[in-house]
Every structure is written in structure tokens, then in C-alpha cells.
Scaffold this motif. Sequence first.
Motif, PDB file in Angstrom:
ATOM      1  N   ARG A 139       0.857  -1.189   0.000  1.00  0.00           N
ATOM      2  CA  ARG A 139       0.000   0.000   0.000  1.00  0.00           C
ATOM      3  C   ARG A 139       0.895   1.242   0.000  1.00  0.00           C
ATOM      4  NH1 ARG A 139      -3.712  -1.136   4.968  1.00  0.00           N
ATOM      5  NH2 ARG A 139      -4.512   0.909   4.416  1.00  0.00           N
ATOM      6  N   TYR A 140       1.558   1.462  -1.137  1.00  0.00           N
ATOM      7  CA  TYR A 140       2.575   2.504  -1.244  1.00  0.00           C
ATOM      8  C   TYR A 140       2.005   3.910  -1.140  1.00  0.00           C
ATOM      9  CZ  TYR A 140       5.099  -1.558  -2.932  1.00  0.00           C
ATOM     10  OH  TYR A 140       5.644  -2.798  -3.035  1.00  0.00           O
ATOM     11  N   LEU A 141       0.872   4.150  -1.785  1.00  0.00           N
ATOM     12  CA  LEU A 141       0.286   5.486  -1.752  1.00  0.00           C
ATOM     13  C   LEU A 141      -0.135   5.850  -0.327  1.00  0.00           C
ATOM     14  CD1 LEU A 141      -0.548   7.990  -3.291  1.00  0.00           C
ATOM     15  CD2 LEU A 141      -2.749   6.905  -3.754  1.00  0.00           C
ATOM     16  N   THR A 142      -0.784   4.933   0.360  1.00  0.00           N
ATOM     17  CA  THR A 142      -1.196   5.169   1.747  1.00  0.00           C
ATOM     18  C   THR A 142       0.039   5.383   2.628  1.00  0.00           C
ATOM     19  OG1 THR A 142      -3.094   3.719   1.383  1.00  0.00           O
ATOM     20  CG2 THR A 142      -2.554   4.248   3.666  1.00  0.00           C
TER      21      THR A 142
ATOM     22  N   SER B   7       2.948   6.588   1.696  1.00  0.00           N
ATOM     23  CA  SER B   7       3.554   7.894   1.415  1.00  0.00           C
ATOM     24  C   SER B   7       2.728   9.014   2.046  1.00  0.00           C
ATOM     25  CB  SER B   7       3.700   8.128  -0.084  1.00  0.00           C
ATOM     26  OG  SER B   7       2.428   8.255  -0.690  1.00  0.00           O
ATOM     27  N   ARG B   8       1.427   8.874   2.037  1.00  0.00           N
ATOM     28  CA  ARG B   8       0.586   9.898   2.679  1.00  0.00           C
ATOM     29  C   ARG B   8       0.792   9.903   4.196  1.00  0.00           C
ATOM     30  NH1 ARG B   8      -4.852   8.771  -0.771  1.00  0.00           N
ATOM     31  NH2 ARG B   8      -4.243   9.962  -2.603  1.00  0.00           N
TER      32      ARG B   8
END
Length: 121
Positions: free
Chosen positions: A111-114, A116-117
Motif C-alpha cells: 500500500r505505497y500510496l497510503t 507515502s501519505r
Amino acid sequence: MRKLTVLISLLLLAQISWSQTREQRLQQAKTFIKQGKASQAIQVLQPLTQKSWKTQEGKEAAVLLTEAYLRSGDTEKASYHARRFYEYYPGSPYQDRISWVQVRLLIDEGRYLTASRKGFA
């Protein structure tokens, strides 16, 4: 009256002794972690987090336990203890380390986007 004074003195000495023992156990766990022995650190840290969670040693032990679970590959327990840390220690200076654990868990899940956020929050 004299017996009461002796009893109080013994209780105070026991508290001081337990405090020193907590610090020694915390140092022992740190040594295990530095040596790459996460499973042994977990065994030392679990009682500290259960019995003295309100103390400074308990807070530090909770962070080290969470990180040790992550290092040992037990992501389920690492995630559980990270969530629990936020619940019990909302204003702790160790929150950055717990955030790092959570970001690492998110990356491991893909879950890369989560991740990074969360890393920038």
C-alpha cells in the motif's frame, strides 16, 4: 508503630528495587535488539509493557516491543501494538518511531500510496 515503619520502609525499598529492575530489563532488551535477537528482546519487553505501562520505561518498552515484532516478522502483532501505542500514549515523543513502523507495515502490504501519505502526515 515500629512495625508499620518497618513495613513502609520495606515497601519503598521494593519499589526502588523494581524500578531498577525495569531499567535493567530495558537495557537488556536494547542489547538483544542491537545483537539482532528480536525474539529474546520480545520476551524481556512483554512483562514491562504489561506491568509498567504508565511509566517512562513502559512507554519505551512499548515502542521497542513494536519494533521487535516488526524485526521478527510478526507484522500482525507489530500492527496491533502500534495501534495500541496511539491509544495509550497519545502525546508521546515516541510517536515518530511508531509512525515509521506503521509506514513500514503499509509498504510491506504493498500500500505505497497510503504509506507515502502517512509518511508526510
